[in-house]
Design an enzyme around this catalytic site. Sequence first.
Site, PDB file in Angstrom:
ATOM      1  N   HIS A 154       0.805  -1.228   0.000  1.00 52.67           N
ATOM      2  CA  HIS A 154       0.000   0.000   0.000  1.00 52.67           C
ATOM      3  C   HIS A 154       0.841   1.283   0.000  1.00 52.67           C
ATOM      4  O   HIS A 154       0.299   2.350  -0.315  1.00 52.67           O
ATOM      5  CB  HIS A 154      -0.940   0.028   1.203  1.00 52.67           C
ATOM      6  N   ASP A 190      -3.482 -10.122  -2.768  1.00 56.27           N
ATOM      7  CA  ASP A 190      -4.055  -9.688  -1.496  1.00 56.27           C
ATOM      8  C   ASP A 190      -5.513  -9.272  -1.731  1.00 56.27           C
ATOM      9  O   ASP A 190      -5.886  -8.906  -2.848  1.00 56.27           O
ATOM     10  CB  ASP A 190      -3.242  -8.500  -0.984  1.00 56.27           C
ATOM     11  N   HIS A 192      -6.892  -6.586  -0.791  1.00 58.52           N
ATOM     12  CA  HIS A 192      -6.908  -5.156  -1.098  1.00 58.52           C
ATOM     13  C   HIS A 192      -5.940  -4.836  -2.229  1.00 58.52           C
ATOM     14  O   HIS A 192      -4.865  -5.429  -2.327  1.00 58.52           O
ATOM     15  CB  HIS A 192      -6.535  -4.340   0.141  1.00 58.52           C
ATOM     16  N   ASP A 279      -5.689 -12.530   3.346  1.00 62.09           N
ATOM     17  CA  ASP A 279      -6.931 -11.893   3.786  1.00 62.09           C
ATOM     18  C   ASP A 279      -8.078 -12.130   2.819  1.00 62.09           C
ATOM     19  O   ASP A 279      -9.171 -11.589   3.000  1.00 62.09           O
ATOM     20  CB  ASP A 279      -6.738 -10.395   4.036  1.00 62.09           C
TER      21      ASP A 279
END
Length: 338
Positions: A154, A190, A192, A279
């Site tokens: 990120h 992931d 996200h 996740d």
Amino acid sequence: MRRFWDPRQLDHAPVQELHNGGFIAYNENPGRARTIAAAIGATEPRADHGEAPLLRVHSPAYIAFLKSAYADWRAAGRPGDAAGYTWPVVGRRPLDLDRIDARLGQYSYDASTPIAEGTWSAAYWSAQTALSATAAVLGEGGAAFALCRPPGHHCGADYLGGYCYLNNAAIAAESAIAAGKSRVAILDIDYHHGNGTQDILYGRGDVLFVSIHADPRTDYPFYWGHADETGEGEGQGANLNLPLPRGTTRADYDGALGEALDRIAAFAPELLILSFGADTFSGDPISFFKLETEDYAPIARRIAGLGLPTAILMEGGYAVDALGRNVAAFLEGFSPRS
């Protein structure tokens, strides 16, 4: 499969984060790494490749900020962990602001990524772990796993966010280019979107970025990860986003994975960097896909079927009780004789 880890990555231990309007216990906690390390078997220590590979990706001013932010926060008389509360919405002031509150806003984009006493140490050794796995694959072929914590995908060249401080995937890609590779692919799976990785590489044609993730119309990080983001300049066409809706199961996921693998195969990279987040698990407390533990091995086998030297870097995954099993299942699927 070689596995790399450094216990100093446990030094990063913020107490809380801002989530959905209130403060909660920090999700990206040291227990994540402990449960993974316990589940995957023997690991080896990483080498120290120094700061030069980090500075190929991150600005010197940002690195200096990460090193000093916690001490500056405490020197200002503040308790607890350093966290921003003011961000520039349109444009940025020149990078000469002295007050720690201003610099926290200048070098971040969310309020869920505090800087604790051990944050710089943990992020540094997380990046060195990624570099060590990448060097192993460049030298020996096959696959290697880096137990990176905190994660990296990120954060951008000069900002932190999403629990991330140094972008391990981009640092690994740049190290491969510096070592003489001409084409590198990054596959981010992931839950996200890896907005920082995309941001860093968006104008590059020699590094392909492909991401399968939750639709940013409903999920973090919202402002990146849409399907029409395909790169710019020399990087036009070297960015592929495959957003999926909440509730995605393995049956739905497989189609997106096939499209991702086809694009990577057509790009013909010399190295694959895999940003792996667990996740996507159905029991994850902050994510909403419906993959199960038994899904991770076959997904890994499909990716391994590309036949590329692969550095696997750990990103997210917050269902701590199941996290070790999920990561171990993925690694076993990628290298069943490991």
